[in-house]
Design an enzyme around this catalytic site. Sequence first.
Site, PDB file in Angstrom:
ATOM      1  N   GLY A   1      -3.773  14.776  78.279  1.00  0.00           N
ATOM      2  CA  GLY A   1      -3.451  16.026  77.577  1.00  0.00           C
ATOM      3  C   GLY A   1      -4.683  16.923  77.496  1.00  0.00           C
ATOM      4  O   GLY A   1      -4.647  18.104  77.846  1.00  0.00           O
ATOM      5  N   HIS A   2      -5.801  16.332  77.040  1.00  0.00           N
ATOM      6  CA  HIS A   2      -7.062  17.087  76.983  1.00  0.00           C
ATOM      7  C   HIS A   2      -7.485  17.541  78.382  1.00  0.00           C
ATOM      8  O   HIS A   2      -7.949  18.667  78.571  1.00  0.00           O
ATOM      9  CB  HIS A   2      -8.185  16.217  76.410  1.00  0.00           C
ATOM     10  CG  HIS A   2      -7.971  15.757  74.998  1.00  0.00           C
ATOM     11  ND1 HIS A   2      -7.765  14.444  74.675  1.00  0.00           N
ATOM     12  CD2 HIS A   2      -7.934  16.429  73.823  1.00  0.00           C
ATOM     13  CE1 HIS A   2      -7.630  14.326  73.353  1.00  0.00           C
ATOM     14  NE2 HIS A   2      -7.721  15.516  72.817  1.00  0.00           N
TER      15      HIS A   2
ATOM     16  N   GLY B   1      -3.382  22.902  72.587  1.00  0.00           N
ATOM     17  CA  GLY B   1      -2.143  22.295  73.059  1.00  0.00           C
ATOM     18  C   GLY B   1      -0.954  22.673  72.192  1.00  0.00           C
ATOM     19  O   GLY B   1      -1.068  22.764  70.970  1.00  0.00           O
TER      20      GLY B   1
ATOM     21  N   ASP C   1       0.373  20.360  69.162  1.00  0.00           N
ATOM     22  CA  ASP C   1       0.008  20.653  67.772  1.00  0.00           C
ATOM     23  C   ASP C   1       0.417  22.091  67.479  1.00  0.00           C
ATOM     24  O   ASP C   1      -0.418  22.983  67.315  1.00  0.00           O
ATOM     25  CB  ASP C   1      -1.484  20.420  67.578  1.00  0.00           C
ATOM     26  CG  ASP C   1      -1.850  18.976  67.873  1.00  0.00           C
ATOM     27  OD1 ASP C   1      -1.599  18.125  67.021  1.00  0.00           O
ATOM     28  OD2 ASP C   1      -2.337  18.688  68.987  1.00  0.00           O
TER      29      ASP C   1
ATOM     30  N   GLN D   1      -0.933  23.972  64.395  1.00  0.00           N
ATOM     31  CA  GLN D   1      -2.356  24.276  64.592  1.00  0.00           C
ATOM     32  C   GLN D   1      -2.511  25.506  65.489  1.00  0.00           C
ATOM     33  O   GLN D   1      -3.260  26.439  65.173  1.00  0.00           O
ATOM     34  CB  GLN D   1      -3.040  23.064  65.221  1.00  0.00           C
ATOM     35  CG  GLN D   1      -4.419  23.331  65.791  1.00  0.00           C
ATOM     36  CD  GLN D   1      -5.109  22.041  66.180  1.00  0.00           C
ATOM     37  OE1 GLN D   1      -5.570  21.311  65.322  1.00  0.00           O
ATOM     38  NE2 GLN D   1      -5.189  21.751  67.460  1.00  0.00           N
TER      39      GLN D   1
ATOM     40  N   VAL E   1       1.657  17.553  77.296  1.00  0.00           N
ATOM     41  CA  VAL E   1       1.671  16.553  78.370  1.00  0.00           C
ATOM     42  C   VAL E   1       2.235  15.254  77.797  1.00  0.00           C
ATOM     43  O   VAL E   1       1.840  14.827  76.707  1.00  0.00           O
ATOM     44  CB  VAL E   1       0.242  16.317  78.916  1.00  0.00           C
ATOM     45  CG1 VAL E   1       0.257  15.310  80.051  1.00  0.00           C
ATOM     46  CG2 VAL E   1      -0.365  17.635  79.362  1.00  0.00           C
TER      47      VAL E   1
ATOM     48  N   LEU F   1       1.318  12.622  74.707  1.00  0.00           N
ATOM     49  CA  LEU F   1       0.011  11.958  74.687  1.00  0.00           C
ATOM     50  C   LEU F   1      -0.728  12.354  73.417  1.00  0.00           C
ATOM     51  O   LEU F   1      -0.688  13.511  73.008  1.00  0.00           O
ATOM     52  CB  LEU F   1      -0.820  12.365  75.902  1.00  0.00           C
ATOM     53  CG  LEU F   1      -0.283  11.967  77.268  1.00  0.00           C
ATOM     54  CD1 LEU F   1      -1.311  12.286  78.341  1.00  0.00           C
ATOM     55  CD2 LEU F   1       0.050  10.488  77.320  1.00  0.00           C
TER      56      LEU F   1
HETATM   57  P1  AMP Z   1      -7.390  16.663  69.431  1.00  0.00           P
HETATM   58  O1  AMP Z   1      -8.541  16.015  70.110  1.00  0.00           O
HETATM   59  O2  AMP Z   1      -6.276  15.727  69.107  1.00  0.00           O
HETATM   60  O3  AMP Z   1      -7.814  17.517  68.265  1.00  0.00           O
HETATM   61  O4  AMP Z   1      -6.773  17.660  70.484  1.00  0.00           O
HETATM   62  C1  AMP Z   1      -7.558  18.651  71.094  1.00  0.00           C
HETATM   63  C2  AMP Z   1      -6.662  19.634  71.775  1.00  0.00           C
HETATM   64  O5  AMP Z   1      -5.881  18.973  72.764  1.00  0.00           O
HETATM   65  C3  AMP Z   1      -5.679  20.298  70.804  1.00  0.00           C
HETATM   66  O6  AMP Z   1      -5.569  21.674  71.128  1.00  0.00           O
HETATM   67  C4  AMP Z   1      -4.406  19.559  71.075  1.00  0.00           C
HETATM   68  O7  AMP Z   1      -3.245  20.319  70.793  1.00  0.00           O
HETATM   69  C5  AMP Z   1      -4.523  19.291  72.559  1.00  0.00           C
HETATM   70  N1  AMP Z   1      -3.658  18.178  72.931  1.00  0.00           N
HETATM   71  C6  AMP Z   1      -3.615  16.946  72.371  1.00  0.00           C
HETATM   72  N2  AMP Z   1      -2.648  16.194  72.926  1.00  0.00           N
HETATM   73  C7  AMP Z   1      -2.043  16.979  73.854  1.00  0.00           C
HETATM   74  C8  AMP Z   1      -0.954  16.794  74.761  1.00  0.00           C
HETATM   75  N3  AMP Z   1      -0.285  15.646  74.820  1.00  0.00           N
HETATM   76  N4  AMP Z   1      -0.613  17.820  75.563  1.00  0.00           N
HETATM   77  C9  AMP Z   1      -1.273  18.990  75.499  1.00  0.00           C
HETATM   78  N5  AMP Z   1      -2.315  19.238  74.674  1.00  0.00           N
HETATM   79  C10 AMP Z   1      -2.684  18.241  73.854  1.00  0.00           C
END
Ligand code: AMP
Length: 276
Positions: free
Chosen positions: A32-33, A143, A146, A149, A172, A180
């Site tokens: 996803g990241h 993403g 969220d 957010q 993703v 994910l």
């Molecule tokens: P996090 O590390 O969980 O704070 O996520 C960092 C960024 O990655 C945020 O903008 C999330 O929305 C995005 N993100 C996390 N999981 C996914 C995913 N499965 N698909 C797309 N973006 C994601």
Amino acid sequence: MQVVHTVSDVRAFLENRKNIGLVPTMGALHIGHETLIRTALAESDVLAISIFVNPLQFGPNEDYSRYPRPLPQDLEVCERNAVDLVFAPTVEEMYPLPQLTNVEVGRVSEHLCGKFRPGHFRGVATVVLKLLNIVRPQRAYFGEKDLQQLMVIRRMVMDLNVPVTIVGVPTVREPDGLALSSRNKYLNATERNAAPALHRALQEAANRIRAGEREPSKVRDAAMQTLNASPLIRVEYFEIVDPEELQPVSVINGPVRIAAAIWIGKTRLIDNERVE
Ligand code: AMP
């Protein structure tokens, strides 16, 4: 690739650079990241990623201390994806003084996760505004997984005239539909088997609306049945909201977002579906 830990090193590296893309993360990077990184890379001359588990956005009984922090692996992912700059600050670097200034985005933060995680979006908005001011990117990538957010950040940037374009990136998923998430690592094998019910219930709800159902409670009841069929799942919320301010709708007569949070054991999962 440059890895830096201080605000002054970020500023020094980015001095006189233009067309900067920023991907803010809390690390434990997954596909996803990587998708955010690749989207950003295609549009940016310089790609910066931040890796920071932000204490401000965790409640006192949440998983701040056990949140995964596999920095060496994360750096490999960044290296492999041609990231230019990794900013991995300490808590002391980000918050050298007690944080007396906080960003509160009203209404958009009110429902869904905001209701169950008091202060969470204040912490998110505050750290994101700090990161935007530190990196000063032209675009920042978030993403759609969220959703709240993303909408909180979009509204903050509009309300405060922050000179950045916020780009939303589609969720993703695993082949079985599970979005994910770094928190999926917490799930044991039985819990992992139960988890795709979240996406399934959201899709069923979306299809019911597409088929003509206009009453949120009917859509919700059907989805709750799917989720409650698994004894491992406890539903925290399942809401149908408008796409901008994420307020619950009383009748479905335009585009909506369906958003849900569930607990499986000690793990909290969120997901959402859009209906245009
Ligand atoms: P996090 O590390 O969980 O704070 O996520 C960092 C960024 O990655 C945020 O903008 C999330 O929305 C995005 N993100 C996390 N999981 C996914 C995913 N499965 N698909 C797309 N973006 C994601």
